[in-house]
Structures are given as structure tokens and as C-alpha cells.
Design an enzyme around this catalytic site. Structure first.
Site, PDB file in Angstrom:
ATOM      1  N   GLY A  74       0.821  -1.204   0.000  1.00 28.64           N
ATOM      2  CA  GLY A  74       0.000   0.000   0.000  1.00 28.64           C
ATOM      3  C   GLY A  74       0.853   1.251   0.000  1.00 28.64           C
ATOM      4  O   GLY A  74       1.863   1.335   0.701  1.00 28.64           O
ATOM      5  N   LEU A  77      -1.708   7.165   2.240  1.00 28.14           N
ATOM      6  CA  LEU A  77      -1.065   7.959   3.282  1.00 28.14           C
ATOM      7  C   LEU A  77      -0.363   7.056   4.282  1.00 28.14           C
ATOM      8  O   LEU A  77       0.764   7.322   4.703  1.00 28.14           O
ATOM      9  CB  LEU A  77      -2.099   8.825   3.995  1.00 28.14           C
ATOM     10  CG  LEU A  77      -2.694   9.935   3.128  1.00 28.14           C
ATOM     11  CD1 LEU A  77      -3.652  10.784   3.954  1.00 28.14           C
ATOM     12  CD2 LEU A  77      -1.613  10.816   2.520  1.00 28.14           C
ATOM     13  N   GLY A  79       0.738   3.815   3.970  1.00 29.91           N
ATOM     14  CA  GLY A  79       1.861   3.052   3.442  1.00 29.91           C
ATOM     15  C   GLY A  79       2.958   3.938   2.872  1.00 29.91           C
ATOM     16  O   GLY A  79       4.143   3.675   3.072  1.00 29.91           O
ATOM     17  N   HIS A 300     -22.168   7.880   4.204  1.00 30.74           N
ATOM     18  CA  HIS A 300     -22.096   9.335   4.114  1.00 30.74           C
ATOM     19  C   HIS A 300     -23.384   9.874   3.503  1.00 30.74           C
ATOM     20  O   HIS A 300     -23.817   9.383   2.470  1.00 30.74           O
ATOM     21  CB  HIS A 300     -20.890   9.698   3.240  1.00 30.74           C
ATOM     22  CG  HIS A 300     -20.439  11.094   3.408  1.00 30.74           C
ATOM     23  ND1 HIS A 300     -21.196  12.165   3.000  1.00 30.74           N
ATOM     24  CD2 HIS A 300     -19.317  11.615   3.938  1.00 30.74           C
ATOM     25  CE1 HIS A 300     -20.539  13.277   3.275  1.00 30.74           C
ATOM     26  NE2 HIS A 300     -19.399  12.977   3.840  1.00 30.74           N
ATOM     27  N   SER A 318     -18.983  17.007  -0.745  1.00 32.07           N
ATOM     28  CA  SER A 318     -18.545  17.364   0.609  1.00 32.07           C
ATOM     29  C   SER A 318     -19.741  17.733   1.489  1.00 32.07           C
ATOM     30  O   SER A 318     -20.668  18.421   1.068  1.00 32.07           O
ATOM     31  CB  SER A 318     -17.594  18.546   0.556  1.00 32.07           C
ATOM     32  OG  SER A 318     -17.376  19.015   1.864  1.00 32.07           O
ATOM     33  N   ARG A 365     -23.601  12.392  10.554  1.00 37.24           N
ATOM     34  CA  ARG A 365     -23.709  11.637   9.303  1.00 37.24           C
ATOM     35  C   ARG A 365     -24.683  10.470   9.392  1.00 37.24           C
ATOM     36  O   ARG A 365     -25.495  10.267   8.501  1.00 37.24           O
ATOM     37  CB  ARG A 365     -22.331  11.063   8.932  1.00 37.24           C
ATOM     38  CG  ARG A 365     -21.374  12.106   8.432  1.00 37.24           C
ATOM     39  CD  ARG A 365     -20.049  11.491   8.060  1.00 37.24           C
ATOM     40  NE  ARG A 365     -19.151  12.540   7.570  1.00 37.24           N
ATOM     41  CZ  ARG A 365     -17.876  12.357   7.254  1.00 37.24           C
ATOM     42  NH1 ARG A 365     -17.332  11.169   7.394  1.00 37.24           N
ATOM     43  NH2 ARG A 365     -17.140  13.351   6.806  1.00 37.24           N
ATOM     44  N   HIS A 440     -18.903   4.889   2.506  1.00 40.20           N
ATOM     45  CA  HIS A 440     -17.810   5.832   2.360  1.00 40.20           C
ATOM     46  C   HIS A 440     -16.520   5.371   3.026  1.00 40.20           C
ATOM     47  O   HIS A 440     -15.422   5.619   2.542  1.00 40.20           O
ATOM     48  CB  HIS A 440     -18.270   7.153   2.975  1.00 40.20           C
ATOM     49  CG  HIS A 440     -17.258   8.222   2.999  1.00 40.20           C
ATOM     50  ND1 HIS A 440     -16.650   8.664   1.856  1.00 40.20           N
ATOM     51  CD2 HIS A 440     -16.730   8.932   4.007  1.00 40.20           C
ATOM     52  CE1 HIS A 440     -15.792   9.618   2.185  1.00 40.20           C
ATOM     53  NE2 HIS A 440     -15.801   9.776   3.474  1.00 40.20           N
TER      54      HIS A 440
END
Ligand SMILES: Cc1cc2nc3c(=O)[nH]c(=O)nc-3n(C[C@H](O)[C@H](O)[C@H](O)COP(=O)(O)OP(=O)(O)OC[C@H]3O[C@@H](n4cnc5c(N)ncnc54)[C@H](O)[C@@H]3O)c2cc1C
Ligand code: SF4
Ligand code: FES
Lengths: 676, 247
Positions: A74, A77, A79, A300, A318, A365, A440
Site C-alpha cells: 500500500g 497515506l 503506506g 455518508h 462534501s 452523518r 464511504h
């Protein structure tokens, strides 16, 4: 918006709720195993634990590091950051990803931002407050020592990223800007317009590429890990397929790290990338790594609705849109097919404002998602018919445009509204947007201890692939924080304690564990290509997704889950007898790749349903129809379910084994949330 | 919609490859271009013909994995990525030609899939700021003027897709390269390595077989992220300065 402040804190239970302990819904579907505990977090004051652990973790002499090899699966972020950092430290790192470049890992798609307790706004933020918000947001189902550490290292992440050249948003004075996110009362979210994940990932990718040039990191792109090698009780390597040549490769090392992301694609439609999968984690699970809380899924509320059967993925809008848009459906079912502009004010039901007068459109959410589903189930959904229902609700900017002017809305949301128009062909400045919830993020993942080590010695798991920090619900802007915390600041310390005993005795390709793992991989590939049935991989994936969404989605019941388990078992039989995969094993073959992923999703889907069936309480993203208050709100049962459910693979024909890790809170008190 | 698709099929890197023609029907306006290809692939699978290989991952215009020359234009007729292109940009009865990126530095792997690893090697040659983990100063200790931060961000949005190269008659990657030079060069943190970076990255770019820039501007017109042409002027300016400094 997830973490709205509590107005009233109550632990009242409604009276006709059956007393806990009375049910064992999943009886017959599982075996109860020994309890499990984290043995790595030091005791003592929560604020000192990480410092203590870092100090106690043994060091590896710089001269020895080159002799120690680390496999990292991976390049997101989690890995990418770990590969860069461990490379810098001088270890010998091999990095794997299935895309054609490490920079394309799915972290790239994160929009909103990353949290850190910098307190630049002097608004009362602190490590302790971020810790508190995260535990509470997770509905008291996460491990407090891990969460505290996450909050503690969050500030280092921002320093590191700025030094790498990540172009965060800034104020006119040149200092970093923050925004509030997820409805918390402090402003602690750092962002780079709507592309925060992209910018953070490019920072980690560039740091990792620098190490590639320096020779400490070797990268293997278009490589898919298909098996973990566990030799003499230790993870010692992986079997990977070169996706271009089809060659099956053995890679050996002293330690293996999985940073392979989340498994939301078990639902077929999700906001994840097409290739996001559970294979790396699931193969490890089958070799002895426990899977924790697999049913915890985050759905989400603001995504673009499904437009037809051909749909391949869903797109997130968003949730900042909920700050200015008002959510409604028609009061009368017969109005649902009308042009919304022709529906007069008095015939509109602004249902969130009606049911939750104090939070209105800004409820968390999970609540916003569930209510949208309820409206559509009642037959008051809008948009095109998909199957028997219209699956959408309006998000209307009319009032905001009247109040603030079109220019102001354009400036705030332009990118998003453009993307919406590109996908739907409708202009959201004129016609209310249609939104619907979508899968999500998954809070569940492989069980790890405080050192991020799984139940297989020498197999570490980071990022979304582990279960560790978010409990039953994740706050907005906290996944990026966790990925980078694990990769830059946690794993590099904890892994050295393990590596201090290395290098481990060399094993060769003729080691029985290697031979067996290779044979398994080759056997599976051969099987996929030789079934020669009638159905495509996608058709199975889509069917699995329907089952999961219907019965293990926003609302789960014992009856539905049992039905789902039967359906999934039947689907599995059909998959292995009627699958059709063309092409060959020794070339680029995207159907073959998908077949392996879907086979694993099917098994995971069954375990998710069993986990959901066992957890007869509602917490965070997990809502059990049987466990709600009189007003239909989620009801937790701390007396019975304040534990992590860590599942052990029970064998091909066996039942999974449940190990409970009791959750103990010393630095925070458990409370029920309420948003009325 | 009913469409005729003319698609480049090539079994592997050594195969010569050729265009195959397929008829497809029942395509809705709301489908994305790649969903239309998914439908084709289901149909081919059904008929016993191997599906067409093409790259995609995020399908929301941010990972840079998707590609495709559509009727001779990288990412097709709109200013967006192929995965964000929708069928309402086409008409019933259209013939659509679909080919892989064409560039010597991006060899074809299979069908519509190409090898873009040259971009990774360009980044390896200097597309970073050297800052080991843990060595960073407090984030707000170096203010960055907002204009610089905004420009850095705007060009840092490059997704590394390679459309600029595919569009360029010279097969130059100057837009991609210029975007990275400009991103890091706008920031105070990027200054110490600024001159060696531009020299090393340009050398790697040329070594990979990408062509030189002759200011045609096709790259910027094709770029789905609207990276402006002036990053190439910045690249040339930085390169001249670096040479003068004797790098
Ligand atoms: C649309 C979207 C928006 C989001 N927005 C936010 C946000 O604003 N803030 C926030 O905090 N979080 C956000 N998230 C969540 C967050 O982006 C992810 O949880 C996080 O980036 C995961 O990072 P990771 O490193 O764990 O995994 P990923 O980035 O998913 O990386 C997984 C890596 O594993 C590799 N891999 C997987 N399986 C294999 C295999 N079998 N063999 C080889 N390699 C493999 C892949 O190639 C990839 O490199 C968002 C998520 C989505 C989908
Ligand atoms: S400059 Fe534009 S076209 Fe070129 S790689 Fe970057 S995003 Fe793609
Ligand atoms: S698939 Fe990610 S940009 Fe198109």
C-alpha cells in the site's frame, strides 16, 4: 458534522427495551473464544503512555538497519508515509501497490481536510479535546490509548507536511488557515481547497520517491498481493502477482506491513476507487489475523444518487454543503415525480429540521443518512425510479441564494456544484440538488495492538486497513490524520522494537510455508479461469452489493441479517460454479484481478453480517432496528457490548471464533449521545 | 443511444495491434464514458471475447489513472478526465474512436493501457523537498505569502495523467515538469534545492525520451486540471538561472 456537540446527555433506556444479556442473536453462527487484550500500551497516565512506549521500544543500530527488510503493501497515506520514513531510517523497504503509480492510492480522493490539535485559533483546542471528540464521535467503541496517541502526534503531521511543500490554505498574513469540520466547536481542520488528500498524498509520494532514488525503497507498481507468508509463526513475506506479465512472485522480508486501505467496495457501490479491495487483509485473516468490528461502516449522507443499473461507483459531495443547503422531500408521495420547483413551500417536508429542531440539517452523518432512507422507504424519495423506489432527497440552495446571493454560493461551492452538473446534467443553481447516502469508509479492519501489530507476529497493519482509532464512527478529517500518524510517527517506532530481534533466520523459496502459499495462489487463479460458467465477475459483485446494502446497510435487523447470510452462502456456491473469466493468467487480465477480489468480498460479507447480528445494540454507524429509543434514536448497550469484536477465521467450513477485547476508559466517561 | 466504437486492441507490448469495430446499443446519456465501456465489456464477456483493458481507479477525476484518446483528443471533447466525461457529450449514431496515449515514452502495455512509469522516475530525480520525518520545524514558523501559496496549490493539482504528453506533437512532458518545478519553487521550503532540482528533473525528462517544447500549447488545452502554460516559462527561466549559477 459528524461530531455535533451534545445538548443533552442521557443514559435513559426506554422501558420496553429487553434487558441486556437476554439475546444471543448470532447463536449458531459463531463460536466464543478466549478474550483478547492489548498488552503493549503501558499502564499509567494516558498522557504519558506514548512517551513511555517510545522509550521502552528497543533501538536498532543504524548499521544493522540496511540488513533488515520490510515489505509494505500500500502506498496511500499510511503506506507511503511509512515507506518514506523507514527508508530514511535506513531499512531496506519494498513497497507494493496495484495502481501504475504509488501516487494514485485512494487517499488521493479525500476532499475536506485533516485534523490537528494545533490550537492556532486559540479557541480552546488541545490534545485532550481532540482525544475526547474522537472517542465520543466513535460512540465509545474505540481503544482510548490509541486515540490519545493519535491526538498527540497530530500536530507533528502538519509540521512535517508543510516542510515537504504541501500547499495548505493560508491566511493573508501567510500563516496556516483552519476551518471547522464535522460540527465540532473548534476550528482544527487544515485543508488544501477541496483536494486535501491529493496534496498530502503527493507529499508522502514525493518523500518516498526520494528514497527510491537513494536506493532504500524499491517500488513494485501494478503488483497485487495475493497471500501472506507465515513461516514458523512469523509473517515473513508475501506472494504477489505482477499484473502486467501475470508472473507469480515471492517476496521475503523480516516483517510485513499492510496499509491496503478500506473494504467499502464489499457494497459494490461506494465512494471508494474501483480497485479498493479487502484481499490483502482477508488473506491475512485467513492466515490467523483477527478481523475486528467488521460491521462498522460509515455511510455518508451527501453523495450523488444512483442513476441506473450501469452505475459503477458513487461520488461524494462534501458535507460542507449541508451548512447552506436545506434538505427536503415532498409531503405527498404523488408529488415525487414533479418538477421540484412546482411544489409549493407548504407541500415540502424539511424533515431534518422537523425531527431535530436544534440541529436541523447539521445532524451527524449516521442520522442524516438513516432519515433519508426512511423518507425513501415511505415512498417520498425523489429522482428517477431505480427498481421500485426513488432513491434521493433534495438539497436545496434556493434560500441560501436568496439570502447570500448566487455569487457567494458560487465562491464557496463552485467546484462541487460543477462536478454535480457534470455527472447529473442538472444545474444546481436552478434545480435543487438530489443527494442520497453512500458507503464511504469502514471503521472495522484487522485487529492490532498498541504497536499496530496484528495477531500474526510480524504482521503490522496501518491506516484504514486496521480497526484501531475510530470506534463505531469516524469523525470527518480524521482518517487522513490517522493514516499519516500511523505512517510517519507511530509505526516507525513500534516496528523497531520488533526488528530489534532481527534479522530473522533466512528462509528460502523452498520453505514449506512459501511453497504452500504459492500453490494456493496458483490454484485459485487456475480455478477462476477454468470454471467456465455463464456469469461475469461484475454480476456477482453487484449482487453481493445489493444484499449488503439491503440487509447490512443503514439499518440492520436480526431477521434481515440471517436472510443475508443465507443469500451470501448461496451466492458463494454459485460464484465458484458459474463464474466466467476469459483471457489468460500470464497477461494483464482485469477480469481475473476482479475475480480474486470478489471472492474475498463474498467471505467478508458473511462475516460482516455475523458481526452485525451479534451486536444487538446501535452504536455509531451500526444501527440495529431492535435497539432504538421510543423516538427511533440509536440505543447503545454499554453493559453488554462495550467490547471490540475480534473474529478469528474458523476454517473453510467452520464458524468464525469471537474474541472479545473489553474496552476500559480511564480518562473519559461513557455517555449516550442525543441530538434533539 | 446506439454507437459504433472503433477501439485499439493490442495483446501486449510486442503485438502490433489494430483497430476493432464494435456496435453497442442501449447506452444512456447519464452513463460516464467508462461505464459505457463497462457495458461493452460485459457484452464481450458474454460473447466469449476478452474484454478491452483500460485503466481507471477513482472515477472522480483525481487519481490520474484513466487515460484514452477519444476521437483524437486526450480525455475526449470536454475539459475533464475521461472518467468524468459523460455520454451526453455524444449523439445517437456516433462513431467513436478510442486509442491509448500515443507517445514513445509511454509504451502500450495492452489494449488501451500504457506504461507511465517515466513520470515516477522524473519525480525521483528531484521532484521533492528533502525533509526527513521528524526534522520539520513548527509549521507556522515560516509564513508563506498567500499569493505564492495559491499559485503553488494551483499547479500542484496536476494529477500526473499524461494527457499533456499525448496531446503534444513532440511528445514533450514540459507541462507536467513545469507544474512540479513551479509548485516547489513557489514555496520558501523549496528554495534550497531549487536549482539542482530543475537541472536534474529536466535531464531525466530528456533521458526518458520525452521531446522538447516548441510552444505549441496543445498540452495546456488538453490538461484536465487546466495547468497553465506559464509553468513552462517558469521552467525555462529556472533552468537558465540554474545554468548561470553553474549547476
Ligand atoms: C471520496 C472520499 C473522500 C474522503 N475525504 C476524507 C477527508 O476529507 N478527510 C479524511 O480524513 N478522510 C477522508 N476520507 C477517508 C480517507 O481518504 C481514507 O480513509 C484514507 O485515505 C485511507 O488511507 P490508506 O493509506 O489507509 O489507504 P489507501 O489510500 O486506500 O491506500 C491503499 C493502498 O493499498 C494498495 N493495495 C490495496 N490492496 C492491495 C493488494 N492486494 N496488493 C497490493 N496493493 C494493494 C493500493 O494500491 C493503495 O496503494 C475520504 C475517503 C473517500 C473515499
Ligand atoms: S499537466 Fe495536466 S495533462 Fe499533464 S499530467 Fe498534469 S494534469 Fe495531466
Ligand atoms: S479514474 Fe481517477 S482520474 Fe479518472
Amino acid at each position: 458534522m459528524t461530531d455535533m456537540p451534545d445538548t443533552t446527555l442521557t443514559s435513559d433506556r426506554s422501558h420496553d427495551e429487553p434487558s441486556p444479556g437476554q439475546y444471543d442473536d448470532a447463536a449458531g453462527y459463531y463460536t466464543l473464544g478466549e478474550p483478547i487484550a492489548d498488552t503493549k500500551a503501558p499502564a499509567g497516565d494516558i498522557a504519558d503512555r506514548w512517551q513511555t512506549r517510545k522509550f521502552e521500544a528497543r533501538l536498532v543500530n543504524p548499521a544493522n538497519r540496511r540488513k533488515l527488510s520490510i515489505i509494505i503493501v500500500g502506498t496511500g497515506l499510511a503506506g507511503g508515509a511509512a515507506a518514506a520514513t523507514l527508508g530514511e531510517a535506513g531499512y531496506n523497504v519494498k513497497s507494493f501497490c496495484y495502481q501504475d503509480s504509488p501516487r494514485r492510492a485512494h487517499s488521493i480522493a479525500a476532499q475536506g481536510g485533516i485534523n490537528a490539535a494545533k490550537n492556532y485559533k486559540e479557541d480552546g483546542d488541545s490534545t485532550h479535546r481532540l482525544f475526547y471528540d474522537t472517542v465520543k464521535g466513535g460512540d465509545y467503541r474505540s481503544r482510548e490509548s490509541n486515540v490519545y496517541r493519535l491526538a498527540e502526534v497530530s500536530t507533528n503531521i502538519i509540521d512535517q507536511c508543510v516542510a515537504q511543500g504541501v500547499p495548505f490554505a493560508r491566511e493573508y498574513g501567510g500563516l496556516l488557515d483552519n476551518r471547522s469540520f464535522g460540527g465540532v466547536q473548534v476550528s482544527r481542520t487544515f485543508y488544501a481547497r477541496g483536494q486535501t488528500g491529493q496534496q498530502l498524498l503527493i507529499g508522502a509520494y514525493q518523500a518516498m520517491e526520494r528514497q527510491v532514488k537513494l536506493g532504500t525503497v524499491t517500488e513494485y507498481t501494478r503488483h497485487e498481493m495475493l497471500e501472506v507468508i507465515v513461516a514458523d509463526g512469523q509473517a515473513r513475506g508475501i506472494i504477489a502477482r505482477d499484473m502486467v506479465t501475470g508472473e507469480i512472485e515471492t517476496h521475503l522480508a523480516d516483517v510485513v506491513v499492510l496499509a491496503s486501505g478500506g473494504y467499502g467496495n464489499v457494497f459494490y457501490l461506494s465512494t471508494n476507487a474501483m480497485g479498493s479491495n479487502v484481499t490483502a487483509a482477508w488473506r491475512a485473516h485467513r492466515k490467523g489475523a483477527y478481523m475486528a468490528n467488521p460491521c462498522y461502516t460509515q455511510i455518508h449522507p451527501t453523495c450523488i444518487p444512483v442513476s441506473g443499473d450501469h452505475q459503477s461507483k458513487l461520488t461524494l459531495m462534501s458535507e460542507s454543503l449541508r451548512n447552506d443547503g436545506r434538505i427536503w422531500v415532498p409531503k405527498k408521495a404523488e408529488d415525487c415525480g414533479k418538477d421540484p420547483r412546482d411544489i409549493p413551500e407548504e407541500d415540502r417536508d424539511y424533515y431534518l429540521e422537523r425531527i431535530y429542531p436544534s440541529f436541523g440539517n447539521l445532524v451527524p452523518r449516521d442520522i442524516a443518512s438513516r432519515q433519508a432512507k426512511n423518507m425513501c422507504d415511505e415512498g417520498r424519495g425523489v429522482g428517477p425510479m431505480v427498481g421500485d423506489f426513488r432513491r434521493g432527497v433534495y438539497l436545496d440552495f434556493k434560500d441560501a441564494i436568496a439570502r447570500l446571493g448566487k455569487d457567494a454560493i458560487e465562491e464557496k461551492y463552485d467546484n462541487l456544484l460543477d462536478m454535480y452538473e457534470r455527472i447529473t446534467g442538472e444545474n444546481p443553481y436552478e434545480v435543487p440538488m438530489r443527494i442520497y447516502p453512500a458507503v464511504h469508509y469502514v471503521m472495522g479492519g484487522l485487529w492490532v495492538d498498541y504497536d499496530l501489530q496484528s495477531t500474526i507476529k510480524g504482521l503490522f497493519v496501518t491506516g484504514e486497513a486496521n480497526f484501531s482509532d475510530h470506534g463505531a464512527n469516524r469523525l470527518g478529517a480524521s482518517a487522513l490524520m490517522q493514516g499519516l500518524a500511523d505512517g510517519y510517527f507511530v509505526l516507525p517506532h513500534t516496528i523497531r522494537d520488533y526488528l530489534a530481534d532481527g534479522p530473522f533466520p533466512e528462509i528460502g523459496e523452498d520453505h514449506p510455508a512459501v511453497v504452500e502459499a504459492r500453490a494456493d495462489v496458483e490454484g485459485r487463479i487456475e480455478k477462476f479461469l477454468s470454471i467456465n460458467g455463464n456469469r461475469s465477475v461484475d454480476s456477482f459483485h453487484r449482487e453481493l452489493g445489493h444484499i449488503m446494502w439491503e440487509y447490512c446497510g443503514m439499518e440492520r435487523t436480526a431477521e434481515g441479517l440471517r436472510k443475508a447470510i443465507d443469500m451470501i452462502r448461496e451466492l458463494k456456491r454459485e460464484f465458484w460454479s458459474d463464474l466466467k473469466v476469459l483471457g489468460t493468467a500470464d497477461s494483464l487480465n482485469q477480469s481475473l484481478e476482479k475475480a480474486g477480489r470478489v471472492a474475498d468480498f463474498i467471505e467478508l460479507g458473511e462475516l460482516m453480517c455475523i458481526d452485525a447480528l451479534n451486536r444487538r445494540e446501535s452504536c455509531g454507524g451500526h444501527f440495529r432496528g431492535e435497539s432504538q429509543t421510543e423516538d427511533g434514536e440509536a440505543l447503545r448497550h454499554d453493559d453488554e457490548f462495550a467490547y471490540v469484536a475480534a473474529w478469528e477465521w474458523g476454517g473453510q467450513d467452520g464458524t468464525p471464533i469471537l474474541h472479545k477485547e473489553e474496552l476500559v476508559y480511564t480518562a473519559i466517561e461513557m455517555k449516550q449521545r442525543s441530538y434533539k | 443511444m446506439n454507437l459504433t466504437l472503433k477501439i485499439w486492441r493490442q495483446t501486449d507490448a510486442v503485438d502490433k495491434g489494430k483497430i476493432h469495430t464494435y456496435a453497442i446499443s442501449g447506452i444512456s446519456q447519464d452513463m460516464s464514458f467508462l461505464e459505457m465501456l463497462d457495458v461493452l465489456n460485459e457484452q464481450l464477456n458474454e460473447q466469449g471475447e476478452e474484454p478491452v483493458a483500460f485503466d481507471s481507479d477513482c472515477r472522480e477525476g483525481i487519481c490520474g489513472m484513466c487515460s484514452l484518446m477519444i476521437n483524437g483528443e486526450p480525455h475526449g471533447p470536454e475539459v475533464t478526465t475521461t472518467c468524468q466525461l459523460h455520454m451526453r457529450s455524444f449523439n445517437d449514431g456516433d462513431t467513436i474512436t478510442i486509442e491509448p496515449w500515443r507517445s514513445g515514452a509511454f509504451p502500450v502495455v495492452k489494449d488501451l493501457v500504457v506504461d507511465r512509469s517515466a513520470f515516477d522516475r522524473i519525480i525521483q530525480s528531484g521532484g521533492y523537498i528533502s525533509a526527513n520525518t521528524g526534522s520539520a520545524p513548527e509549521a507556522n514558523s515560516v509564513p508563506v505569502p498567500r499569493d505564492n501559496a495559491v499559485r503553488a496549490f494551483n499547479v500542484a493539482t496536476c494529477i500526473g495523467c499524461g494527457a499533456c504528453v499525448a496531446a503534444c506533437p513532440n511528445g514533450s512532458a514540459s507541462l507536467f515538469l513545469g507544474a512540479k518545478i513551479t509548485h516547489l519553487g513557489e514555496l520558501p521550503q523549496g528554495q534550497p534545492e531549487r536549482w539542482s532540482r530543475v537541472v536534474d528533473m529536466t535531464a531525466q525528462h530528456d533521458h526518458e525520451g520525452f521531446g522538447g517544447c516548441t510552444n505549441i500549447g496543445e498540452c495546456a488545452a488538453a490538461c484536465p486540471k487546466e495547468i497553465p502554460l506559464d509553468v513552462i516559462s517558469q521552467l525555462n527561466k529556472d533552468l537558465r538561472t540554474a545554468m548561470r549559477h553553474g549547476h
